[in-house]
Design a protein around this motif. Sequence first.
Motif, PDB file in Angstrom:
ATOM      1  N   UNK A  12      37.961 -51.440  20.898  1.00 16.64           N
ATOM      2  CA  UNK A  12      38.035 -50.516  19.764  1.00 16.64           C
ATOM      3  C   UNK A  12      39.021 -49.397  20.078  1.00 16.64           C
ATOM      4  N   UNK A  13      39.798 -49.016  19.051  1.00 14.96           N
ATOM      5  CA  UNK A  13      40.662 -47.836  19.134  1.00 14.96           C
ATOM      6  C   UNK A  13      40.595 -47.117  17.792  1.00 14.96           C
ATOM      7  N   UNK A  14      40.823 -45.799  17.811  1.00 17.91           N
ATOM      8  CA  UNK A  14      40.707 -45.005  16.591  1.00 17.91           C
ATOM      9  C   UNK A  14      41.978 -45.020  15.745  1.00 17.91           C
ATOM     10  N   UNK A  15      43.087 -45.384  16.334  1.00 15.00           N
ATOM     11  CA  UNK A  15      44.343 -45.484  15.580  1.00 15.00           C
ATOM     12  C   UNK A  15      45.191 -46.578  16.204  1.00 15.00           C
ATOM     13  N   UNK A  16      46.058 -47.183  15.385  1.00 16.07           N
ATOM     14  CA  UNK A  16      46.846 -48.317  15.862  1.00 16.07           C
ATOM     15  C   UNK A  16      47.722 -47.964  17.052  1.00 16.07           C
ATOM     16  N   UNK A  17      48.207 -46.727  17.075  1.00 14.95           N
ATOM     17  CA  UNK A  17      49.133 -46.343  18.146  1.00 14.95           C
ATOM     18  C   UNK A  17      48.434 -45.600  19.294  1.00 14.95           C
ATOM     19  N   UNK A  18      47.094 -45.625  19.304  1.00 13.39           N
ATOM     20  CA  UNK A  18      46.347 -44.958  20.371  1.00 13.39           C
ATOM     21  C   UNK A  18      45.809 -45.986  21.356  1.00 13.39           C
ATOM     22  N   UNK A  19      45.467 -45.549  22.565  1.00 13.15           N
ATOM     23  CA  UNK A  19      44.902 -46.491  23.545  1.00 13.15           C
ATOM     24  C   UNK A  19      43.503 -46.940  23.154  1.00 13.15           C
ATOM     25  N   UNK A  20      43.066 -48.048  23.721  1.00 17.69           N
ATOM     26  CA  UNK A  20      41.707 -48.534  23.474  1.00 17.69           C
ATOM     27  C   UNK A  20      40.688 -47.544  24.022  1.00 17.69           C
ATOM     28  N   UNK A  21      39.702 -47.212  23.193  1.00 21.48           N
ATOM     29  CA  UNK A  21      38.586 -46.384  23.640  1.00 21.48           C
ATOM     30  C   UNK A  21      37.538 -47.257  24.320  1.00 21.48           C
ATOM     31  N   UNK A  22      37.392 -48.493  23.827  1.00 21.03           N
ATOM     32  CA  UNK A  22      36.525 -49.484  24.450  1.00 21.03           C
ATOM     33  C   UNK A  22      37.358 -50.702  24.796  1.00 21.03           C
ATOM     34  N   UNK A  51      28.835 -48.375  17.215  1.00 22.26           N
ATOM     35  CA  UNK A  51      28.984 -49.789  16.870  1.00 22.26           C
ATOM     36  C   UNK A  51      27.635 -50.435  16.567  1.00 22.26           C
ATOM     37  N   UNK A  52      26.550 -49.864  17.111  1.00 21.15           N
ATOM     38  CA  UNK A  52      25.253 -50.529  17.041  1.00 21.15           C
ATOM     39  C   UNK A  52      24.685 -50.614  15.629  1.00 21.15           C
ATOM     40  N   UNK A  53      25.051 -49.655  14.758  1.00 18.74           N
ATOM     41  CA  UNK A  53      24.566 -49.721  13.375  1.00 18.74           C
ATOM     42  C   UNK A  53      25.715 -49.644  12.364  1.00 18.74           C
ATOM     43  N   UNK A  54      26.872 -50.138  12.795  1.00 17.42           N
ATOM     44  CA  UNK A  54      28.027 -50.316  11.896  1.00 17.42           C
ATOM     45  C   UNK A  54      28.584 -49.009  11.353  1.00 17.42           C
ATOM     46  N   UNK A  55      28.408 -47.900  12.071  1.00 19.79           N
ATOM     47  CA  UNK A  55      29.126 -46.687  11.683  1.00 19.79           C
ATOM     48  C   UNK A  55      30.613 -46.877  11.912  1.00 19.79           C
ATOM     49  N   UNK A  56      30.955 -47.689  12.902  1.00 17.97           N
ATOM     50  CA  UNK A  56      32.319 -48.178  13.091  1.00 17.97           C
ATOM     51  C   UNK A  56      32.223 -49.666  13.421  1.00 17.97           C
ATOM     52  N   UNK A  57      33.325 -50.378  13.273  1.00 15.62           N
ATOM     53  CA  UNK A  57      33.371 -51.810  13.560  1.00 15.62           C
ATOM     54  C   UNK A  57      34.382 -52.081  14.658  1.00 15.62           C
ATOM     55  N   UNK A  58      34.144 -53.094  15.480  1.00 13.97           N
ATOM     56  CA  UNK A  58      35.093 -53.401  16.559  1.00 13.97           C
ATOM     57  C   UNK A  58      36.419 -53.927  16.024  1.00 13.97           C
ATOM     58  N   UNK A  59      37.482 -53.642  16.750  1.00 18.41           N
ATOM     59  CA  UNK A  59      38.784 -54.228  16.424  1.00 18.41           C
ATOM     60  C   UNK A  59      38.825 -55.697  16.838  1.00 18.41           C
ATOM     61  N   UNK A  60      38.233 -55.965  17.969  1.00 20.92           N
ATOM     62  CA  UNK A  60      38.080 -57.338  18.451  1.00 20.92           C
ATOM     63  C   UNK A  60      36.690 -57.495  19.039  1.00 20.92           C
ATOM     64  N   UNK A  61      36.201 -58.716  19.065  1.00 21.01           N
ATOM     65  CA  UNK A  61      34.862 -58.979  19.542  1.00 21.01           C
ATOM     66  C   UNK A  61      33.846 -58.834  18.421  1.00 21.01           C
ATOM     67  N   UNK A  62      32.568 -58.906  18.775  1.00 20.81           N
ATOM     68  CA  UNK A  62      31.508 -58.897  17.762  1.00 20.81           C
ATOM     69  C   UNK A  62      30.312 -58.096  18.254  1.00 20.81           C
ATOM     70  N   UNK A  63      29.594 -57.486  17.293  1.00 17.75           N
ATOM     71  CA  UNK A  63      28.356 -56.768  17.576  1.00 17.75           C
ATOM     72  C   UNK A  63      27.272 -57.341  16.665  1.00 17.75           C
ATOM     73  N   UNK A  64      26.156 -57.720  17.253  1.00 13.15           N
ATOM     74  CA  UNK A  64      25.011 -58.224  16.496  1.00 13.15           C
ATOM     75  C   UNK A  64      23.828 -57.296  16.734  1.00 13.15           C
ATOM     76  N   UNK A  65      23.291 -56.714  15.645  1.00 10.95           N
ATOM     77  CA  UNK A  65      22.133 -55.838  15.736  1.00 10.95           C
ATOM     78  C   UNK A  65      20.997 -56.413  14.903  1.00 10.95           C
TER      79      UNK A  65
END
Length: 276
Positions: A12-22, A51-65
């Motif tokens: 996950x990253x907050x902007x396309x031109x920023x580094x990955x936060x996760x 990510x756990x309750x979809x306040x944000x979504x991953x750029x890659x990968x998956x989260x199942x709650x």
Amino acid sequence: MDRKITVDHVYFKYADDSPDVLRDVSLTIKDGEWVTILGPNGSGKSTLARLFNALILPDRGAVTSLGIDTADEKHWPALRRQVGMVFQNPDNQLVAPTVADDVAFGLENAGIPLEEMKTRVKESIATFGLSGLENAEPHRLSGGQKQRVAIAGVMALAPDVIIFDEATSMLDPEGKREVWAAMDKLRKDQAITLISITHDVSEAVKADRVIVMHEGGILKEGTPASVLGDQEVMHTAKLKPPFPQTVAAELLKAGIDVPESILTEEELIKALWTSM
């Protein structure tokens, strides 16, 4: 135990031109487990929690709650009721003129029938030691009381999971003890799944499992004793060990026979009493 939350190779990253936060984060949180996600500011721990309750979504990968893919938008309202969050600043969560109204706020939005809502509000207020404060103005309460009101409001919705996102970081020591006691009560009385996001190692000692985040990835996970006792991990993550553990280390240097695995004040007092 059943899986409550699964994170699968998430980026996950907050902007396309920023580094990955996760970066390539994978973990599983089980039903009824108390997990503390520990790390310094900027380690990615609060981003992970969102990510756990979809306040944000991953750029890659998956989260199942709770068996739901968080990318499935139609499930977001229900998911956010069942995976509740208590945030850092209680003032940002208190929106009603009285304690009782604030605890009822989420229930009203969820369309809970009036009589059931009254019962839930009363029970939740009593559970968190707020009886007698039903008509108090939330902004006049102490920090610890405010956070207990926020917890009561989340718990009135009967979630399966509750996330404490730095929920004690703005509180004084007494306020922290109040919230920790509320968390402990949730665990013992209701067997709810708890996730604590913090940089305070003293908050991690009661958990079943500790996950240390560092620079967007998982540095180590395990029992509190195995993680907090790993000096290399603690140094890398720039975390100080629990104070009782530091005292125990100094006692050992002084030739006083106490266990190396001490994490709490209670354990330290018991060890000192035994060694006398």
